[in-house]
Every structure is written in C-alpha cells, then in structure tokens.
Design a protein around this motif. Structure first.
Motif, mmCIF file in Angstrom:
data_model
loop_
_atom_site.group_PDB
_atom_site.id
_atom_site.type_symbol
_atom_site.label_atom_id
_atom_site.label_comp_id
_atom_site.label_asym_id
_atom_site.label_seq_id
_atom_site.Cartn_x
_atom_site.Cartn_y
_atom_site.Cartn_z
ATOM 1 N N GLY A 30 90.840 27.651 25.103
ATOM 2 C CA GLY A 30 90.195 27.161 26.315
ATOM 3 C C GLY A 30 89.888 25.681 26.284
ATOM 4 N N ASN A 31 90.208 25.013 25.171
ATOM 5 C CA ASN A 31 89.865 23.606 25.003
ATOM 6 C C ASN A 31 91.070 22.818 24.489
ATOM 7 N N THR A 160 82.434 23.722 29.399
ATOM 8 C CA THR A 160 83.032 23.413 30.700
ATOM 9 C C THR A 160 82.623 24.426 31.759
ATOM 10 N N ASN A 161 82.052 25.539 31.337
ATOM 11 C CA ASN A 161 81.742 26.635 32.251
ATOM 12 C C ASN A 161 80.266 26.719 32.641
ATOM 13 N N HIS A 189 78.998 27.756 38.768
ATOM 14 C CA HIS A 189 78.807 28.056 37.353
ATOM 15 C C HIS A 189 77.325 28.316 37.085
ATOM 16 N N THR A 226 84.139 29.162 36.774
ATOM 17 C CA THR A 226 85.444 29.466 37.368
ATOM 18 C C THR A 226 86.608 29.237 36.421
ATOM 19 N N TYR A 227 86.381 28.534 35.318
ATOM 20 C CA TYR A 227 87.450 28.273 34.349
ATOM 21 C C TYR A 227 87.562 29.478 33.416
ATOM 22 N N THR A 228 88.488 30.375 33.745
ATOM 23 C CA THR A 228 88.572 31.641 33.012
ATOM 24 C C THR A 228 88.917 31.444 31.542
ATOM 25 N N GLN A 229 89.659 30.364 31.208
ATOM 26 C CA GLN A 229 89.998 30.108 29.815
ATOM 27 C C GLN A 229 88.781 29.684 28.998
ATOM 28 N N GLY A 230 87.711 29.323 29.698
ATOM 29 C CA GLY A 230 86.489 28.928 29.005
ATOM 30 C C GLY A 230 85.608 30.097 28.609
#
Length: 286
Positions: A30-31, A160-161, A189, A226-230
C-alpha cells in the motif's frame, strides 16, 4: 501467502507463522510509490466476523433490537439502522450527564467536551471513538487473547487513510461537542487523535483513537479511508493465536498485567476469570 476468505474484509492475508505475520506487517504494501516507510495504526480483535463498529454504535444497535422485539419498530430492517443522528444525540446526552456528575473537572480545571468523551471511552463508556494502537504487538495481543477458538483480525491502517491531528497534538479538540461533530461528514476518511488524558494504561498500550461519522459499509460503521490498498487485513487462525500469545508473554512481556498497569487492571488480571499462572510471566510447555 495464503488468502483468507472473509465476508467483511476482502483480500485478507493468513500467515502461518509469527515470523510470516511480522514480515507482512512490516512490508511496504500500500506504500509502494512512497520512499518513506509506511506508518500504520493497528487494531486487533478476537473474531474476524466482527465488523469495525464503535461502542456507541453497538450500544444503540442493541437498543434498537430490543425495541424491535418489544414491538417499537415496524420491520426487521429497523435493526440495521443506526444513523449519525442517533450517535450524535446519544453522545450529547452522555456528555451532559457526565458534566452533571462533575466529571469534566480534572485537578480543578474544566476539560473540553472531546477530552471528556476520551476520558469516558478510556474508562469503559460506549462512545464513537474506536481504540487503535501505534504498537503492532499491543494490537496483536488483543487479537490473540480473546475468542481462542475463532480466527481473529489484525487491522493495519496506513496513514494515507486517516487525517486529523498529528501525534502528540490535540489541536482540533478544544471545542464543544457540536463543533466536534459538525464537519465529520465532509471527510471520506476517519480522523485520528491521541487521547489527551494521560494515564499509565494509555501509555502502556500506545493508545490512540480513530473516529468518523456513521457509515454503512461492509467493514462496519467506521470509515477506513477510500484508498483500499492502505488497509491491511491479517487473519490469525486459532492455532497461530496460541503460538503468538506465548511469544508475546515470554519474549516481549506483553500481557494483561503490563497493558493494564493501573490498580483496576491489577485487580482484573487477578480476578476469578484469569488463570493463577497469569500472576507470573510464564507459559506451560506443551
């Protein structure tokens, strides 16, 4: 690495060993496009089937179910309806009742509504604040120390989330309750805050809170960004729970006695529900 099929938390990983879990938790997932190492806030829970809901949400939800069973609601769908207005109204009453008891006075000083809410949460009251930790091992303890026969969840949320205050700051909390909640819907968030009330328990647990307005997501009523990879979802099997619990006690001295170092925690760790072996830092060999 194995994937775990979860109804609530998609793309959950299922490590088979403690070392595999630690490698996953310290990875750059995620980063990948950021040269700065990822910073995550962590939450552990004993059962992966539990959604991420605040205590206030759960308390209101239970009240609505009882109302439905007693005939106060018209349909089964009513049991799933807990709105932001419900939580805001409930917390306003909670704060006013706490003030009536004088709990907003600390060492002769009046604390803000948000600080009072944090204090209430810290002492067990149901609020919209959801407990997280800056320390992965602490959250891992809360994952493995309950529901031993169920697969648990370790959630890591990338910075980020979430938004809000920075660490060691309470910039946005010197307001009354209405100012505190009026703009929550504007954020996609959750917001972050370190508890402003200093205590040995919060310090030992590296405790922080995340909070948001009420949403109706598959993962629960707390916004996760909203950043699902986070979002990092780690499933911890019952067999791995046992192994990790022993490691946390013997290697890292993470256990109930050290995470709840106050008088109340001492008594709790020596209650009838806890094995007498918990008085010493040891586990039995198989």
């Amino acid at each position: 690495m194995k994937k775990f099929e979860s109804e609530l938390f998609e793309n959950a990983f299922e490590p088979e060993t403690f070392l595999e879990l630690m490698e996953l938790a310290t990875s750059n997932i995620g980063n990948e496009h950021n040269q700065v190492k990822p910073i995550r806030m962590w939450r552990g829970q004993g059962d992966i089937r539990w959604a991420i809901n605040s205590g206030a949400y759960r308390r209101i939800y239970e009240s609505k179910i009882k109302g439905m069973l007693s005939g106060s609601f018209k349909s089964m769908a009513d049991r799933d309806i807990v709105e932001e207005e419900d939580v805001s109204s409930y917390e306003s009453i909670l704060i006013n009742q706490a003030k009536h008891k004088g709990f907003h006075y600390i060492d002769g000083k009046i604390i803000s509504d948000f600080e009072l809410l944090a204090r209430l949460q810290h002492h067990g009251a149901a609020t919209r604040l959801v407990d997280f930790s800056k320390n992965l091992l602490v959250s891992l303890w809360f994952c493995v120390d309950s529901s031993p026969n169920e697969t648990g969840l370790l959630l890591g949320l990338l910075n980020t989330n979430f938004g809000g205050d920075i660490e060691d700051s309470i910039m946005h909390t010197k307001t009354d309750y209405q100012q505190f909640v009026e703009n929550l819907k504007a954020f996609s968030h959750p917001l972050f805050i370190e508890p402003p009330i200093v205590s040995s328990r919060i310090s030992s647990q590296h405790g922080v809170f995340l909070y948001s307005d009420v949403v109706h997501e598959k993962t629960g009523s707390l916004k996760l960004g909203t950043y699902t990879q986070g979002r990092l979802f780690i499933a911890v099997s019952p067999s791995l729970k046992k192994v990790i619990r022993d490691i946390l006690i013997t290697t890292f001295d993470i256990r109930q006695r050290t995470l709840f170092p106050d008088f109340e925690g001492f008594c709790l760790s020596n209650s009838v529900e806890n094995n007498i072996e918990a008085m010493l830092r040891q586990v039995k060999s198989e």
